[in-house]
Design an enzyme around this catalytic site. Structure first.
Site, PDB file in Angstrom:
ATOM      1  N   SER A   7       0.855  -1.187   0.000  1.00  0.00           N
ATOM      2  CA  SER A   7       0.000   0.000   0.000  1.00  0.00           C
ATOM      3  C   SER A   7       0.887   1.232   0.000  1.00  0.00           C
ATOM      4  CB  SER A   7      -0.872   0.014   1.258  1.00  0.00           C
ATOM      5  OG  SER A   7      -1.321   1.342   1.487  1.00  0.00           O
ATOM      6  N   HIS A  32      -1.322  -1.494  -4.155  1.00  0.00           N
ATOM      7  CA  HIS A  32      -2.579  -1.210  -3.460  1.00  0.00           C
ATOM      8  C   HIS A  32      -2.756   0.303  -3.293  1.00  0.00           C
ATOM      9  CE1 HIS A  32      -5.851  -2.371  -0.640  1.00  0.00           C
ATOM     10  NE2 HIS A  32      -5.447  -1.354   0.107  1.00  0.00           N
ATOM     11  N   ASP A  34      -5.095   3.216  -1.660  1.00  0.00           N
ATOM     12  CA  ASP A  34      -6.130   3.504  -0.673  1.00  0.00           C
ATOM     13  C   ASP A  34      -6.793   4.837  -0.990  1.00  0.00           C
ATOM     14  OD1 ASP A  34      -6.062   1.311   1.257  1.00  0.00           O
ATOM     15  OD2 ASP A  34      -3.976   1.934   1.556  1.00  0.00           O
ATOM     16  N   MET A  36      -9.565   7.458  -0.055  1.00  0.00           N
ATOM     17  CA  MET A  36     -10.391   7.861   1.098  1.00  0.00           C
ATOM     18  C   MET A  36     -11.037   9.215   0.822  1.00  0.00           C
ATOM     19  SD  MET A  36      -7.836   6.857   4.213  1.00  0.00           S
ATOM     20  CE  MET A  36      -6.836   5.371   4.165  1.00  0.00           C
ATOM     21  N   HIS A  65      -8.650   0.212  -3.296  1.00  0.00           N
ATOM     22  CA  HIS A  65      -9.511  -0.028  -2.132  1.00  0.00           C
ATOM     23  C   HIS A  65     -10.248   1.276  -1.858  1.00  0.00           C
ATOM     24  CE1 HIS A  65      -9.407  -0.695   2.549  1.00  0.00           C
ATOM     25  NE2 HIS A  65     -10.631  -0.762   2.078  1.00  0.00           N
ATOM     26  N   MET A  67     -12.472   3.606   0.057  1.00  0.00           N
ATOM     27  CA  MET A  67     -13.091   3.929   1.346  1.00  0.00           C
ATOM     28  C   MET A  67     -13.880   5.211   1.143  1.00  0.00           C
ATOM     29  SD  MET A  67      -9.819   2.807   3.580  1.00  0.00           S
ATOM     30  CE  MET A  67      -8.812   2.755   2.108  1.00  0.00           C
ATOM     31  N   MET A 136     -10.829  -6.283   6.670  1.00  0.00           N
ATOM     32  CA  MET A 136     -10.052  -5.211   7.318  1.00  0.00           C
ATOM     33  C   MET A 136      -9.578  -5.715   8.675  1.00  0.00           C
ATOM     34  SD  MET A 136      -9.737  -2.651   5.291  1.00  0.00           S
ATOM     35  CE  MET A 136      -8.790  -1.691   6.479  1.00  0.00           C
ATOM     36  N   ASP A 174      -5.931  -6.514   5.285  1.00  0.00           N
ATOM     37  CA  ASP A 174      -5.390  -5.158   5.142  1.00  0.00           C
ATOM     38  C   ASP A 174      -5.325  -4.498   6.508  1.00  0.00           C
ATOM     39  OD1 ASP A 174      -4.743  -2.580   4.409  1.00  0.00           O
ATOM     40  OD2 ASP A 174      -6.460  -2.304   3.050  1.00  0.00           O
TER      41      ASP A 174
HETATM   42  C1  DX5 Z   1      -6.007   1.474   5.998  1.00  0.00           C
HETATM   43  C2  DX5 Z   1      -5.609   1.117   4.588  1.00  0.00           C
HETATM   44  C3  DX5 Z   1      -4.454   0.213   4.504  1.00  0.00           C
HETATM   45  C4  DX5 Z   1      -3.179   0.728   5.090  1.00  0.00           C
HETATM   46  C5  DX5 Z   1      -2.366  -0.440   5.570  1.00  0.00           C
HETATM   47  O1  DX5 Z   1      -7.203   2.162   5.977  1.00  0.00           O
HETATM   48  O2  DX5 Z   1      -6.680   0.471   3.945  1.00  0.00           O
HETATM   49  O3  DX5 Z   1      -4.260  -0.240   3.179  1.00  0.00           O
HETATM   50  O4  DX5 Z   1      -2.425   1.469   4.184  1.00  0.00           O
HETATM   51  O5  DX5 Z   1      -1.248   0.047   6.191  1.00  0.00           O
HETATM   52  P1  DX5 Z   1      -0.440  -0.754   7.295  1.00  0.00           P
HETATM   53  O6  DX5 Z   1       0.131  -1.964   6.637  1.00  0.00           O
HETATM   54  O7  DX5 Z   1       0.610   0.242   7.671  1.00  0.00           O
HETATM   55  O8  DX5 Z   1      -1.364  -1.078   8.428  1.00  0.00           O
HETATM   56 ZN    ZN Z   2      -6.311  -0.586   1.933  1.00  0.00          ZN
END
Ligand code: DX5
Ligand code: ZN
Length: 219
Positions: A7, A32, A34, A36, A65, A67, A136, A174
């Protein structure tokens, strides 16, 4: 061997080109992303212009992903930006079957993510239509959080549901993945790992990715 999806949430965005090239040269399977929106989760990340730039460099599939609430508004935009696997949150979709059908129709692989507290019951009927379920293992919103231990039970339960249904759906986790929980998670049934902090805070990210991929030098 597990699928490793670094990620980039904790990557250095001032040096994003170097970070993507580093991932290209590594044993990472996917990249990956993220996404948001500051509403579904208490954080805002990046959107289409950044994804397009990443796509122009990336030699690995993009695993996005989302969110965000109401992701239906943007499914085609993610396809056009170059996303290969698109995961939406079960909790953020009112008509989830329609959403995942649309993702497939657009030519992307559909995934559904569930928050730590969310039951797996809502997945039962759609499981065969999903390429992946993302469990998650932290509350979404930030990198570098602590892995939630009851996730093991959830992974085992989901694995059983997949076996029982005869589907070939992958299980992804994740959040908080490290060298100490990778192997027990593989044993519980996880196929794909999102890894942020463990890779990007490491002094040698390429070697860390190789260790995770080959399950060696684990602690
Ligand atoms: C959290 C994200 C993850 C995050 C994981 O909301 O969806 O993908 O980047 O990071 P680590 O591995 O640092 O927990
Ligand atoms: Zn993620």
């Amino acid at each position: 061997m597990p699928i490793i999806a670094p990620s980039i949430l904790t990557a250095n965005f001032l040096r994003l080109e170097d970070e993507i090239n580093m991932l290209n040269s590594s044993k990472a399977d996917w990249i990956h992303l993220d996404i948001m929106d500051g509403v579904y989760v208490p954080n805002i990340t990046f959107g289409f212009p950044v994804i397009r730039q990443i796509k122009s460099l990336a030699k690995k599939p993009l695993d996005a992903h989302l969110m965000i609430i109401n992701p239906d508004r943007y499914l085609k935009d993610f396809k056009d930006a170059g996303v290969d696997l698109l995961t939406v949150h079960l909790e953020a979709c009112t008509h989830l079957d329609r959403t995942i059908s649309e993702i497939s129709n657009l030519g992307m692989k559909p995934g559904v993510a569930v928050n730590p507290h969310t039951s797996l019951d809502g997945l039962q009927y759609i499981l065969p239509k999903l390429s992946m379920v993302l469990i998650m293992t932290v509350n979404p919103g930030f990198g570098g959080q602590k892995f939630i231990d009851y996730s093991y039970e959830k992974v085992r339960k989901l694995k059983q549901m997949i076996v029982d249904s005869g589907a070939s759906t992958l299980i992804q986790v994740d959040g908080g993945v490290s060298k100490s929980n990778l192997k027990p998670l593989v044993d519980a049934g996880v196929d794909a790992f999102v890894v942020g902090n463990t890779i990007f805070a490491s002094s040698d990210p390429v070697a860390m990715i190789e260790d995770l991929k080959e399950m060696k030098n684990l602690s």
